[in-house]
Design a protein around this motif. Structure first.
Motif, PDB file in Angstrom:
ATOM      1  N   THR A  86       0.832  -1.195   0.000  1.00 19.83           N
ATOM      2  CA  THR A  86       0.000   0.000   0.000  1.00 19.83           C
ATOM      3  C   THR A  86       0.872   1.252   0.000  1.00 19.83           C
ATOM      4  OG1 THR A  86      -0.075   0.155   2.412  1.00 19.83           O
ATOM      5  CG2 THR A  86      -1.735  -1.255   1.346  1.00 19.83           C
ATOM      6  N   SER A 117      -3.356   7.184   8.012  1.00 24.40           N
ATOM      7  CA  SER A 117      -3.214   5.799   7.545  1.00 24.40           C
ATOM      8  C   SER A 117      -2.814   4.831   8.649  1.00 24.40           C
ATOM      9  CB  SER A 117      -2.184   5.727   6.406  1.00 24.40           C
ATOM     10  OG  SER A 117      -0.928   6.206   6.829  1.00 24.40           O
ATOM     11  N   ASN A 127      -2.410  -2.131   6.986  1.00 19.79           N
ATOM     12  CA  ASN A 127      -1.514  -1.086   7.457  1.00 19.79           C
ATOM     13  C   ASN A 127      -1.312  -1.214   8.967  1.00 19.79           C
ATOM     14  OD1 ASN A 127      -1.223   0.090   4.929  1.00 19.79           O
ATOM     15  ND2 ASN A 127      -2.973   1.456   5.227  1.00 19.79           N
TER      16      ASN A 127
END
Length: 395
Positions: free
Chosen positions: A57, A376, A330
């Motif tokens: 990502t 994030s 994440n």
């Protein structure tokens, strides 16, 4: 601000990096609590991979860039041999369906020749492999397709963690090993107040949970529910017939991965799926000392299909770690909804992200700065979760 104490639970790679940044950037007392020796648990059992895949990502890459920048310095200046090896990586398929899956995934990520991720990877059809890549140890006739990414290698995780521990100690951090944490205390307002270990009580003003698979249990004890699951991370060391260098290899169909280990050994492991594939966590997860027989045999069978001369390999060592997994792939880093409590947990990326995570935590704790990574990595991105920060993002 002098007189304050920052506690860290866990002296693996994340605890070591976080202690390094905190002790370098402030004069606050930094105390790390570790129930075993430094880097003796999940860090020591890690495969130690560091590098970029097209499937990573954007958040992963942003953190990894920061980590690589520091690793270049630390590994170069380390007093011990961290044994970084740049191998490249290869994901292979051995069936028609596997080939179609790799090809489709490659295209969807924009990794074709003109795509935005083309610099990270190259796709090979099985029929062209034996004329494209010099990897004589692999059973190329069995491969229907391969994905190659050049910027991929591995380190010796325990040695790397020990290097950060040494740097943190030089800056004043204290590591209390063989000190099991029994309780996290909160004051009348609900803020973190102290850590109770079998060596006594230590008052703290802030506390970082960097205890890998034990983070959820510790967090739950003060009312924080981490959206994290775990799966086994088995590893076996095999004797191999040649000392040829070759890329790290991941088998699409079986989830088995392998890489050279020293001159005449091979490290093989098994990826057992993502967050949705993992069972819900239980308190105080138990890790078997040896790889379960059925899983061990599945790994050995796959290695025999992938590598020449390993139809009946000799196992020289084996172990099992626990791999942390998050819902979106994440890491979860930073503030929680308990004042003074911070967390660092990953999606099987601890070695890759630890320096960047140490940086983020030190900025949040010392300056109240969420950093550009906040959106994030904050736990507040998940429905039903929040943190004590208001969400405004600085640089």
């Amino acid at each position: 601000m002098t007189g304050e104490t920052i506690g860290i639970v866990g002296a693996g790679i994340t605890g070591a990096c976080t202690a390094y940044f905190l002790s370098q950037r402030s004069d606050r007392r930094v105390v790390v609590f570790e129930r075993d020796e430094v880097a003796a648990e999940t860090t020591a059992k890690s495969a130690g991979y560091v590098g970029v895949r097209a499937s990573h990502t954007e958040a992963h890459r942003a953190l990894l860039k920061r980590s690589i920048r520091l690793y270049n310095e630390v590994i170069r200046e380390a007093d011990v041999d961290v044994q970084h090896r740049m191998l490249g990586g290869l994901t292979v398929a051995t069936t028609a369906d596997g080939r179609a899956a790799l090809r489709g995934r490659h295209r969807s990520l924009g990794a074709d020749d003109e795509g935005p991720n083309s610099a990270f990877t190259k796709f090979y059809d099985g029929k062209e492999l034996d004329a494209s890549l010099l990897i004589p140890d692999f059973r190329l006739d069995n491969f229907t397709a391969a994905w190659f990414w050049p910027n991929y290698g591995y380190v010796t995780p325990a040695s790397l963690a020990a290097t950060f521990v040494e740097r943190a100690r030089d800056a004043g951090a204290v590591f209390r090993t063989n000190a099991s944490v029994h309780e996290l205390e909160r004051d009348a307002t609900g803020s973190i107040e102290a850590v109770q270990t079998d060596r006594g009580r230590t008052p703290v003003n802030q506390l970082v949970l960097a205890a890998g698979p034990w983070n959820p249990t510790l967090a739950q004890s003060v009312g924080v529910d981490l959206p994290v699951r775990h799966s086994f991370a088995p590893g076996v060391l095999l004797d191999r017939p040649t000392g040829n260098r070759h890329p790290s290899l991941t088998h699409h169909e079986s989830g088995v991965y392998l890489r050279p280990h020293g001159e005449h050994q091979l490290f093989a492991g098994h990826y057992q799926g993502d967050y949705d594939d993992a069972a819900a966590d239980v308190a105080d997860p138990k890790i078997p000392e040896a790889v379960p027989n059925q899983l061990r045999q599945e790994i050995l069978d796959a290695v025999g299909r992938l590598v020449h001369g390993l139809d009946d390999p000799t196992v020289s060592d084996q172990w099992v770690g626990l791999r942390s997994l998050t819902p979106d792939g994440n890491p979860i880093v930073g503030w929680t909804d308990v004042e003074g409590l911070f967390v660092a947990t990953y999606n099987a990326t601890g070695i890759q992200h630890a320096p960047a995570v140490g940086h983020v935590l030190s900025r949040q704790i010392l300056q109240g700065d969420p950093t550009q990574h906040y959106d994030s990595v904050s736990i507040s991105r998940f429905e039903g979760h929040s943190d004590v920060h208001d969400g405004s993002v600085s640089i």
